[in-house]
Design a protein around this motif. Structure first.
Motif, mmCIF file in Angstrom:
data_model
loop_
_atom_site.group_PDB
_atom_site.id
_atom_site.type_symbol
_atom_site.label_atom_id
_atom_site.label_comp_id
_atom_site.label_asym_id
_atom_site.label_seq_id
_atom_site.Cartn_x
_atom_site.Cartn_y
_atom_site.Cartn_z
ATOM 1 N N PRO A 1 37.223 44.383 29.707
ATOM 2 C CA PRO A 1 37.939 44.231 30.974
ATOM 3 C C PRO A 1 39.340 44.839 30.890
ATOM 4 C CG PRO A 1 36.996 42.138 30.277
ATOM 5 C CD PRO A 1 36.826 43.099 29.144
ATOM 6 N N THR B 1 42.734 41.380 33.968
ATOM 7 C CA THR B 1 41.819 40.281 33.643
ATOM 8 C C THR B 1 42.178 39.690 32.293
ATOM 9 O OG1 THR B 1 40.035 41.298 34.897
ATOM 10 C CG2 THR B 1 39.397 39.683 33.229
ATOM 11 N N THR B 2 42.511 40.565 31.354
ATOM 12 C CA THR B 2 42.800 40.135 29.992
ATOM 13 C C THR B 2 44.029 39.246 29.911
ATOM 14 O OG1 THR B 2 41.705 42.075 29.110
ATOM 15 C CG2 THR B 2 43.301 40.990 27.669
ATOM 16 N N ARG C 1 43.164 35.732 30.758
ATOM 17 C CA ARG C 1 42.440 35.081 29.653
ATOM 18 C C ARG C 1 43.381 34.743 28.503
ATOM 19 N NH1 ARG C 1 37.098 38.967 29.876
ATOM 20 N NH2 ARG C 1 36.155 37.915 31.650
#
Length: 92
Positions: free
Chosen positions: A27, A31-32, A35
Motif C-alpha cells: 500500500p 495507508t501505511t 497503520r
C-alpha cells in the motif's frame, strides 16, 4: 517557577525515522502511515510527513520515549504483516 515548569514539559528532542516502500505491491504511504500510527503507542506525539513511497515520522521525545525506544517500537511495528513491503531507511 514558570521556567522550571516549561523545561519539564518541553520536548527533550525529536527522533526522526524514515520508512520507504520497497515493494510496489505494498500500500502507498497514506495507508501505511495510518497503520504505523495505529500500532504505535497512542500517547507518543508524532508529526508525519507522507508521500506515496516515503513516510517521515518525527516523534517528540518526552518522558519515557527516548530515541532508542522509538526506533525499537517502529522496528517491531514494521515487522507486522500489514506493513509488508515497507522498511526503515538506513541512516535516515
Amino acid at each position: 517557577m514558570t521556567a522550571r515548569r516549561t523545561a519539564r514539559t518541553a520536548p527533550a528532542g525529536v527522533a526522526r525515522i524514515v520508512v520507504v516502500r520497497r515493494d510496489r505491491a505494498a500500500p502507498t504511504g497514506w495507508t501505511t502511515v495510518v497503520r504505523l500510527l495505529g500500532l504505535l503507542p497512542g500517547h507518543w506525539a508524532c508529526h508525519p510527513e507522507v508521500g506515496q513511497d516515503r513516510v517521515v515520522l518525527r516523534f517528540e521525545l518526552t518522558g519515557a520515549a527516548d530515541a532508542p525506544a522509538v526506533r525499537r517500537a517502529v522496528s517491531r511495528v514494521l515487522a507486522d504483516t500489514a506493513l509488508c513491503g515497507w522498511a526503515e531507511e538506513p541512516g535516515a
